[in-house]
Design a protein around this motif. Structure first.
Motif, PDB file in Angstrom:
ATOM      1  N   VAL A 180      22.438 121.485  -6.255  1.00 44.08           N
ATOM      2  CA  VAL A 180      21.855 120.442  -5.410  1.00 44.08           C
ATOM      3  C   VAL A 180      22.359 120.514  -3.976  1.00 44.08           C
ATOM      4  O   VAL A 180      21.713 119.984  -3.073  1.00 44.08           O
ATOM      5  N   VAL A 185      19.403 112.588  -8.217  1.00 49.07           N
ATOM      6  CA  VAL A 185      20.690 112.955  -8.809  1.00 49.07           C
ATOM      7  C   VAL A 185      21.711 111.849  -8.572  1.00 49.07           C
ATOM      8  O   VAL A 185      22.426 111.440  -9.488  1.00 49.07           O
ATOM      9  N   ILE A 193      15.998 111.880 -17.896  1.00 49.88           N
ATOM     10  CA  ILE A 193      16.731 113.115 -17.663  1.00 49.88           C
ATOM     11  C   ILE A 193      17.994 113.138 -18.520  1.00 49.88           C
ATOM     12  O   ILE A 193      18.408 112.114 -19.068  1.00 49.88           O
ATOM     13  N   ASP A 207      14.277 116.822 -16.675  1.00 45.57           N
ATOM     14  CA  ASP A 207      15.281 117.626 -15.980  1.00 45.57           C
ATOM     15  C   ASP A 207      16.637 117.504 -16.659  1.00 45.57           C
ATOM     16  O   ASP A 207      16.964 116.482 -17.266  1.00 45.57           O
ATOM     17  N   VAL A 240      22.103 114.359 -18.448  1.00 51.10           N
ATOM     18  CA  VAL A 240      23.236 114.791 -17.627  1.00 51.10           C
ATOM     19  C   VAL A 240      24.267 115.392 -18.569  1.00 51.10           C
ATOM     20  O   VAL A 240      24.765 114.723 -19.475  1.00 51.10           O
ATOM     21  N   THR A 289      18.558 114.729  -4.166  1.00 54.20           N
ATOM     22  CA  THR A 289      17.660 115.679  -4.835  1.00 54.20           C
ATOM     23  C   THR A 289      16.829 114.936  -5.874  1.00 54.20           C
ATOM     24  O   THR A 289      17.371 114.251  -6.740  1.00 54.20           O
ATOM     25  N   LEU A 337      14.453 114.090  -9.102  1.00 56.67           N
ATOM     26  CA  LEU A 337      14.427 114.517 -10.496  1.00 56.67           C
ATOM     27  C   LEU A 337      13.024 114.338 -11.064  1.00 56.67           C
ATOM     28  O   LEU A 337      12.301 113.423 -10.675  1.00 56.67           O
ATOM     29  N   VAL A 340      20.618 117.786 -15.643  1.00 50.87           N
ATOM     30  CA  VAL A 340      21.606 117.818 -14.574  1.00 50.87           C
ATOM     31  C   VAL A 340      22.926 118.254 -15.195  1.00 50.87           C
ATOM     32  O   VAL A 340      23.384 117.668 -16.182  1.00 50.87           O
ATOM     33  N   SER A 341      23.528 119.288 -14.628  1.00 50.94           N
ATOM     34  CA  SER A 341      24.807 119.790 -15.140  1.00 50.94           C
ATOM     35  C   SER A 341      25.883 119.606 -14.076  1.00 50.94           C
ATOM     36  O   SER A 341      25.688 119.982 -12.920  1.00 50.94           O
ATOM     37  N   VAL A 389      26.994 120.431  -8.811  1.00 48.53           N
ATOM     38  CA  VAL A 389      25.989 119.728  -9.604  1.00 48.53           C
ATOM     39  C   VAL A 389      24.697 120.534  -9.508  1.00 48.53           C
ATOM     40  O   VAL A 389      24.242 120.877  -8.415  1.00 48.53           O
ATOM     41  N   VAL A 416      20.601 121.009 -10.941  1.00 48.78           N
ATOM     42  CA  VAL A 416      19.408 120.538 -11.646  1.00 48.78           C
ATOM     43  C   VAL A 416      18.744 121.811 -12.128  1.00 48.78           C
ATOM     44  O   VAL A 416      18.291 122.633 -11.315  1.00 48.78           O
TER      45      VAL A 416
END
Length: 92
Positions: A67, A29, A4, A81, A6, A75, A77, A83-84, A60, A62
């Motif tokens: 989330v 996450v 993933i 994915d 981030v 959560t 993943l 993640v922000s 946060v 996804v």
């Protein structure tokens, strides 16, 4: 484990070597944030409180899903994915 990405917001970049985004492998996450925090001191405590919850003024996502509306740090993943981490903006 899922690969993933981030995305790191500007205020947190000094804690991750000014990286805009970091790639990691994680199932949740919380695990992704912990992995980044393990190799970048000062990062994790700015996103998560000691009780293991996301800080009140940090969001946060996804993809496009917050989330907090799912399972929080638990959560899951999936491969690819994104993640922000988005700090809240306030002012007036």
């Amino acid at each position: 484990m899922s690969n993933i990405t981030v995305r790191i917001p500007v205020p947190l970049r000094p804690f991750v070597g000014d990286a805009v985004a970091l790639d990691t492998e994680a199932e949740t996450v919380g695990a992704a944030l912990e992995q980044i925090g393990a190799s970048h001191p000062g990062f994790l405590q700015r996103v998560v409180v000691d009780a293991g919850e996301i800080r009140p003024y940090v969001n946060v996502f996804v993809g496009s899903h917050n989330v907090r509306s799912n399972s929080g740090l638990d959560t899951p993943l999936s491969e690819g994915d994104v993640v922000s981490i988005i700090p809240a903006v306030a002012g007036g």
